[in-house]
Design an enzyme around this catalytic site. Structure first.
Site, short mmCIF file in Angstrom:
data_model
loop_
_atom_site.label_atom_id
_atom_site.label_comp_id
_atom_site.label_asym_id
_atom_site.label_seq_id
_atom_site.Cartn_x
_atom_site.Cartn_y
_atom_site.Cartn_z
N ARG A 224 0.85 -1.18 0.00
CA ARG A 224 0.00 0.00 0.00
C ARG A 224 0.89 1.24 0.00
O ARG A 224 1.93 1.28 0.65
CB ARG A 224 -0.92 0.02 1.23
CG ARG A 224 -2.13 -0.90 1.10
CD ARG A 224 -3.10 -0.39 0.05
NE ARG A 224 -4.30 -1.19 -0.08
CZ ARG A 224 -4.45 -2.18 -0.94
NH1 ARG A 224 -3.43 -2.52 -1.74
NH2 ARG A 224 -5.57 -2.84 -1.03
N HIS A 272 -0.43 0.32 -10.22
CA HIS A 272 -1.17 -0.61 -9.35
C HIS A 272 -1.68 -1.82 -10.15
O HIS A 272 -2.87 -2.12 -10.17
CB HIS A 272 -2.33 0.10 -8.67
CG HIS A 272 -2.75 -0.58 -7.38
ND1 HIS A 272 -3.28 0.10 -6.31
CD2 HIS A 272 -2.71 -1.88 -7.00
CE1 HIS A 272 -3.56 -0.75 -5.33
NE2 HIS A 272 -3.22 -1.96 -5.73
#
Length: 309
Positions: A224, A272
């Protein structure tokens, strides 16, 4: 009762089709459709719009459409009594492992550097490393961390691992807790972060941590974005503490055009994409948890709010 899909992208039709194929008897609605609020028992979400869950008075549970659930737990409008479930998918694990291996090999052979120099018109052959020349440190040995380590070991790379409190059974040295973290870092020529996002891990990848890595180490963050202190990474790269950083996750996504990562020659970014949930693979477990939710059976892959995963 029914399931509603709430996402921040254009994949809702694919998820809806996968759920309807896996469980034709379960009514499924997508965000934007005319949804009967009182009939929704489960929300299947990925970075849902703020406040979008409040309109479902009979909501019994929330199923994340990915492995990370921090965005759900950080939503103050979701009652803590509402159960949260996450995805555990073999494709997520294998995709993540392949991505990490690819980044390590690209660094070993100088591919990141040559791509940067290509854009500047530089022809400068340099020595390269072999897999036996380094050790990969994996922070976080949950489902994804163990899958990554298995592929790296098969490829011939040495691994060490670190966990905050668990003691997984793996075939390489592991270190546990704050007292053993610096020893682990000192052995990590490549540091792969796969920790869950919790209040205790936010900002863990800071300058103080980077100082304990071997000089010239490579950082790979596929967990993250908020685990990393962006300014500290820039400092560590500019000072030569690190040789580079491979980042797939960021504080804000998409990454703002003004962010210094875009133009830093030692930051290698992807949007991502290291590991993306496959709707066809994941839909059956969501349908099963929906049935368990309605029948009062124990839920699979239920998230601990105390631990954050």
């Amino acid at each position: 009762m029914a399931i509603v899909i709430l996402r921040n992208d254009d994949l809702i039709p694919r998820w809806k089709a996968a759920l309807q194929k896996a469980a034709p008897d379960i009514p499924v609605y997508g965000m934007g459709e005319e949804v009967p609020p009182g009939e929704i028992a489960m929300a299947a979400v990925w970075k849902h719009p703020p406040g979008s869950l409040e309109r479902f008075p009979n909501l019994r549970g929330i199923h994340c459409l990915g492995a990370g659930v921090d965005f759900i737990l950080e939503d103050p409008q979701i009652p803590e009594s509402l159960p949260v479930m996450r995805v555990v998918d073999p494709f997520l694990a294998s995709d993540m492992a392949e991505y990490v291996l690819a980044q390590i090999l690209a660094s070993l052979k100088g591919l990141h550097r040559y791509k940067t120099e290509q854009g500047r018109g530089i022809w400068a052959p340099k020595p390269y490393q072999r897999m036996g020349d380094l050790t990969v440190g994996i922070m976080g040995l949950g489902t994804l961390g163990q899958a990554v380590s298995e592929l790296l070991l098969k490829a011939g790379l040495a691994c060490v691992g670190w966990t905050r409190q668990s003691s997984p059974e793996v075939a390489f040295p592991t270190f546990r807790g704050p007292a053993e973290r610096d020893t682990f870092l000192g052995r990590s020529d490549v540091l792969v972060c796969l920790l869950p996002m919790t209040p205790k891990t936010r900002g863990i990848l800071d300058y103080a941590l980077m100082q304990h890595l071997p000089e010239g180490a490579l950082l790979i963050n596929v967990a993250r974005g908020p685990l990393l202190v962006d300014a500290d990474l820039i400092r560590a790269l500019d000072e030569g503490l690190l040789s580079g950083a491979c980042l797939d996750v960021f504080h804000t996504e998409p990454l703002p055009a003004s962010h210094p990562f875009w133009k830093h020659p030692l930051v290698h970014m992807t949007p991502h994409v290291a590991s993306v949930s496959d709707p066809e693979s994941v839909a059956p477990q969501i349908a099963e948890n929906y049935r368990r939710l309605l029948s009062g059976q124990p839920l699979k892959n239920r998230v601990s709010r105390e631990l954050g995963y």
